[in-house]
Scaffold this motif. Structure first.
Motif, mmCIF file in Angstrom:
data_model
loop_
_atom_site.group_PDB
_atom_site.id
_atom_site.type_symbol
_atom_site.label_atom_id
_atom_site.label_comp_id
_atom_site.label_asym_id
_atom_site.label_seq_id
_atom_site.Cartn_x
_atom_site.Cartn_y
_atom_site.Cartn_z
ATOM 1 N N ILE A 67 147.123 -48.893 108.591
ATOM 2 C CA ILE A 67 146.959 -47.542 109.367
ATOM 3 C C ILE A 67 148.437 -46.873 108.983
ATOM 4 C CG2 ILE A 67 146.715 -46.518 111.453
ATOM 5 C CD1 ILE A 67 144.790 -48.686 112.270
ATOM 6 N N PRO A 68 148.522 -45.742 108.635
ATOM 7 C CA PRO A 68 149.777 -45.174 108.533
ATOM 8 C C PRO A 68 150.645 -45.244 109.710
ATOM 9 C CG PRO A 68 148.355 -43.989 107.192
ATOM 10 C CD PRO A 68 147.422 -44.841 107.857
ATOM 11 N N LEU A 69 149.831 -44.845 110.959
ATOM 12 C CA LEU A 69 150.726 -44.630 112.213
ATOM 13 C C LEU A 69 150.987 -46.239 112.864
ATOM 14 C CD1 LEU A 69 149.318 -42.026 114.173
ATOM 15 C CD2 LEU A 69 151.238 -41.825 112.907
ATOM 16 N N ASN A 70 150.476 -47.352 111.882
ATOM 17 C CA ASN A 70 150.818 -48.426 112.194
ATOM 18 C C ASN A 70 150.299 -49.022 113.663
ATOM 19 O OD1 ASN A 70 153.499 -47.819 110.272
ATOM 20 N ND2 ASN A 70 152.242 -49.400 109.786
ATOM 21 N N ARG A 71 149.469 -48.589 114.416
ATOM 22 C CA ARG A 71 149.080 -49.074 115.498
ATOM 23 C C ARG A 71 147.503 -48.538 115.893
ATOM 24 N NH1 ARG A 71 148.345 -44.659 119.160
ATOM 25 N NH2 ARG A 71 149.499 -42.986 118.598
ATOM 26 N N TYR A 72 146.795 -49.287 116.560
ATOM 27 C CA TYR A 72 145.544 -48.731 117.267
ATOM 28 C C TYR A 72 145.701 -47.299 117.899
ATOM 29 C CZ TYR A 72 143.191 -53.248 116.331
ATOM 30 O OH TYR A 72 142.701 -54.529 115.951
ATOM 31 N N GLY A 73 144.653 -46.628 118.010
ATOM 32 C CA GLY A 73 144.438 -45.438 119.115
ATOM 33 C C GLY A 73 144.067 -45.929 120.386
ATOM 34 N N SER A 74 144.364 -45.193 121.267
ATOM 35 C CA SER A 74 144.136 -45.317 122.736
ATOM 36 C C SER A 74 142.769 -44.530 122.939
ATOM 37 C CB SER A 74 144.958 -45.066 123.605
ATOM 38 O OG SER A 74 145.013 -43.851 123.622
ATOM 39 N N GLU A 75 142.014 -45.035 124.224
ATOM 40 C CA GLU A 75 140.755 -44.327 124.618
ATOM 41 C C GLU A 75 141.138 -43.048 124.888
ATOM 42 O OE1 GLU A 75 139.689 -46.947 127.692
ATOM 43 O OE2 GLU A 75 138.773 -48.646 126.448
ATOM 44 N N GLN A 76 142.273 -42.789 125.587
ATOM 45 C CA GLN A 76 142.746 -41.355 126.067
ATOM 46 C C GLN A 76 143.116 -40.467 124.708
ATOM 47 O OE1 GLN A 76 143.112 -40.094 128.890
ATOM 48 N NE2 GLN A 76 144.212 -38.460 128.443
ATOM 49 N N GLU A 77 143.588 -41.085 123.644
ATOM 50 C CA GLU A 77 143.667 -40.268 122.588
ATOM 51 C C GLU A 77 142.543 -39.663 122.073
ATOM 52 O OE1 GLU A 77 147.863 -41.675 120.469
ATOM 53 O OE2 GLU A 77 146.182 -43.093 120.686
ATOM 54 N N ILE A 78 141.528 -40.440 121.925
ATOM 55 C CA ILE A 78 140.189 -40.126 121.407
ATOM 56 C C ILE A 78 139.658 -39.190 122.297
ATOM 57 C CG2 ILE A 78 137.985 -40.849 120.730
ATOM 58 C CD1 ILE A 78 140.205 -41.974 118.870
ATOM 59 N N ALA A 79 139.532 -39.373 123.577
ATOM 60 C CA ALA A 79 139.213 -38.375 124.709
ATOM 61 C C ALA A 79 139.680 -37.080 124.548
ATOM 62 C CB ALA A 79 139.338 -38.941 126.231
ATOM 63 N N GLU A 80 141.091 -37.033 124.288
ATOM 64 C CA GLU A 80 141.723 -35.744 123.878
ATOM 65 C C GLU A 80 141.037 -35.007 122.855
ATOM 66 O OE1 GLU A 80 144.037 -34.400 125.774
ATOM 67 O OE2 GLU A 80 145.226 -35.889 127.102
ATOM 68 N N ALA A 81 140.769 -35.493 121.788
ATOM 69 C CA ALA A 81 140.002 -34.791 120.607
ATOM 70 C C ALA A 81 138.765 -34.381 121.123
ATOM 71 C CB ALA A 81 140.138 -35.769 119.622
ATOM 72 N N ALA B 253 138.613 -37.135 112.196
ATOM 73 C CA ALA B 253 138.926 -38.582 112.119
ATOM 74 C C ALA B 253 140.152 -38.694 112.787
ATOM 75 C CB ALA B 253 139.067 -39.110 110.743
ATOM 76 N N ALA B 254 139.938 -39.141 114.122
ATOM 77 C CA ALA B 254 141.086 -39.508 115.047
ATOM 78 C C ALA B 254 141.290 -41.253 114.795
ATOM 79 C CB ALA B 254 140.707 -39.345 116.205
ATOM 80 N N ASP B 255 142.173 -41.296 114.043
ATOM 81 C CA ASP B 255 142.224 -42.763 113.539
ATOM 82 C C ASP B 255 143.537 -43.076 112.706
ATOM 83 O OD1 ASP B 255 142.616 -41.099 111.102
ATOM 84 O OD2 ASP B 255 141.003 -42.187 109.860
ATOM 85 N N GLY B 256 144.635 -42.397 113.021
ATOM 86 C CA GLY B 256 146.044 -42.616 112.842
ATOM 87 C C GLY B 256 146.241 -42.637 111.230
ATOM 88 N N GLY B 257 145.350 -41.911 110.531
ATOM 89 C CA GLY B 257 145.475 -41.802 109.023
ATOM 90 C C GLY B 257 144.903 -42.920 108.367
ATOM 91 N N PHE B 258 143.904 -43.871 108.968
ATOM 92 C CA PHE B 258 143.202 -44.843 108.349
ATOM 93 C C PHE B 258 142.574 -44.317 107.085
ATOM 94 C CE2 PHE B 258 140.163 -48.372 108.851
ATOM 95 C CZ PHE B 258 140.764 -49.368 108.206
#
Length: 250
Positions: free
Chosen positions: A201-215, A233-238
């Protein structure tokens, strides 16, 4: 955003619960839908302006009753978030037809049935539909023949809904979460899997539930009033990495 009503399926935990909280924090009222009545009752205790409805989204009669109950309680529907889903991972040769149908019934039939039942109410408000797919619907991976196929179909279903319901002022969009740091994921992902995801993942981390909820909340809001038929795709660039060769980025 005051006095707007959202229906969120799979709302008792995870992304659905995070989305519900974000809606209520923004002044919305939410019909929380889940087939796990006990988990739903627990979730509701810490929230205001919500109404819990026990419903299996794979059952047409249950869905019709759920929409009727929402309208009885709140009088309108401004947004429908089809988040309920099940995962069944295994090799193709071990995936029985029964397992295949179980996944399809919730992940694909559910959004179809919920939109069908909610369309008359959404026509009245010019409402929004957000279907939750997955990065697995955009790129193939091992052990996901049923899950990945169901999520790919949700993307096409969203496009159909956007094209056909747009004349009523109804918008339909799709969010595809990448790896998300949920309790379930952290319970089953080994450190090796976590490290591999971080590398890919380009952002080098998992996403959070809150981040998906924001989208999700954005696509339901008036700020997205001219956005329909889109797949986010809310995926950190995956998904953007393709096959990915993390070593070449070092």
């Amino acid at each position: 955003m005051s006095e707007k009503i959202a229906v969120v399926t799979g709302a008792a935990r995870g992304i659905g619960l995070a989305t519900t909280r974000l809606f209520t924090d923004s002044g919305w009222k939410v019909a929380m839908i889940d087939r796990d009545g006990e988990a739903l009752a627990d979730a509701i205790t810490s929230l205001d302006n919500v109404h819990g409805i026990d419903c299996d989204v794979s059952d047409a009669d249950s869905v019709s009753g759920m929409i009727a109950e929402t309208l009885r309680k709140f009088g309108r529907i401004d947004a429908l978030v089809n988040n309920a889903g099940v995962a069944d991972f295994g090799p193709i040769e071990d995936t029985t037809y029964a397992r295949w149908r179980t996944v399809m019934a919730t992940n694909l039939d559910g959004p179809f049935l919920c939109v069908q039942a909610a369309t008359p109410a959404l026509r009245e408000t010019g409402g929004a539909i957000v279907n939750i797919s997955s990065i697995s619907g955009l790129r193939a991976s091992t052990l996901r023949v049923a899950y990945g196929t169901s999520k790919a179909a949700v993307i096409q279903l969203t496009l159909q809904q956007a094209v056909e319901l747009g004349e009523y002022g109804i918008r339909a969009n799709c969010v595809c979460p990448g790896p998300v740091r949920t309790k379930l994921a952290m319970a089953v992902h080994s450190q090796e899997i976590i490290d591999a995801y971080h590398d890919a993942i380009p952002l080098n981390r998992y996403g959070s539930e809150q981040e998906i909820a924001e989208a999700i909340a954005f696509l339901c809001s008036d700020k997205a009033s001219y956005i329909t038929g889109q797949v986010l795709a809310a995926d950190g660039g995956f998904e953007a990495t393709g096959i990915g060769l993390p070593a070449l980025r070092r």
